[in-house]
Design an enzyme around this catalytic site. Structure first.
Site, PDB file in Angstrom:
ATOM      1  N   TYR A   1       0.788  -1.186  -0.218  1.00 55.79           N
ATOM      2  CA  TYR A   1       0.104   0.067   0.061  1.00 55.79           C
ATOM      3  C   TYR A   1       1.013   1.094   0.078  1.00 55.79           C
ATOM      4  O   TYR A   1       0.096   2.257   0.040  1.00 55.79           O
ATOM      5  CB  TYR A   1      -0.665   0.049   1.202  1.00 55.79           C
ATOM      6  CG  TYR A   1      -1.935  -1.157   1.221  1.00 55.79           C
ATOM      7  CD1 TYR A   1      -2.855  -1.278   0.386  1.00 55.79           C
ATOM      8  CD2 TYR A   1      -1.589  -2.307   2.312  1.00 55.79           C
ATOM      9  CE1 TYR A   1      -3.672  -2.344   0.313  1.00 55.79           C
ATOM     10  CE2 TYR A   1      -2.470  -3.293   2.181  1.00 55.79           C
ATOM     11  CZ  TYR A   1      -3.718  -3.360   1.297  1.00 55.79           C
ATOM     12  OH  TYR A   1      -4.508  -4.285   1.123  1.00 55.79           O
TER      13      TYR A   1
ATOM     14  N   HIS B   1      -8.590   1.707  -5.679  1.00 57.25           N
ATOM     15  CA  HIS B   1      -7.671   1.024  -4.669  1.00 57.25           C
ATOM     16  C   HIS B   1      -6.153   1.312  -4.806  1.00 57.25           C
ATOM     17  O   HIS B   1      -5.786   1.369  -5.957  1.00 57.25           O
ATOM     18  CB  HIS B   1      -7.893  -0.625  -5.292  1.00 57.25           C
ATOM     19  CG  HIS B   1      -9.337  -1.084  -4.890  1.00 57.25           C
ATOM     20  ND1 HIS B   1      -9.773  -1.308  -3.779  1.00 57.25           N
ATOM     21  CD2 HIS B   1     -10.324  -1.081  -5.911  1.00 57.25           C
ATOM     22  CE1 HIS B   1     -11.214  -1.572  -3.781  1.00 57.25           C
ATOM     23  NE2 HIS B   1     -11.453  -1.416  -5.192  1.00 57.25           N
TER      24      HIS B   1
END
Length: 134
Positions: A10, A87
């Site tokens: 991430y 995302h």
């Protein structure tokens, strides 16, 4: 946990970084951006419902709820606002269960795999859709 949870997936950008990025980029697109983060599905549903009549669109990163929440899908469908699904990671290059999105069928589009830049791309797409670019 953004910035500390699995930075190899991430990235190291924090939630505050993403919020500041979105607010500043929104200004350049003539969009007023407000940000909300919650780990509670019901709070997200309430926020989506509250957006009707108040906001012109939604940029949504539903995290794992993307792959499980029919309730979020129904909330999005009920408010009739354009939604861009975001995302940070490329969910289609990850585990098979992440390939299914309940958000995608009711979203304007989906942006995945570009890290925090995905929010900028989502705001650009929303601005184009709304015709707010100067």
């Amino acid at each position: 946990m953004l910035g500390t949870r699995q930075p190899e997936v991430y990235g190291s950008v924090t939630l505050a970084d993403v919020e500041n990025l979105c607010i500043e980029h929104g200004k350049s697109l003539n969009l007023q951006v407000s940000c909300l983060q919650s780990n509670h599905e019901g709070a997200l549903i309430d926020a989506i419902h509250d957006a009707k009549g108040k906001h012109r669109g939604i940029v949504l990163n539903a995290g794992a709820f993307t792959h499980t929440s029919v309730a979020l899908m129904d909330a999005i469908a009920s408010v009739e606002l354009p939604v861009v699904e975001v995302h940070l990671s490329n969910i289609h290059a990850r585990e098979a269960f992440r390939h299914k999105s309940y958000i995608a069928p009711v979203a304007l589009g989906q942006i995945a795999g570009f890290g925090a830049k995905g929010y900028v791309l989502a705001l650009d797409a929303l601005a184009d859709h709304l015709g707010t670019r100067s």
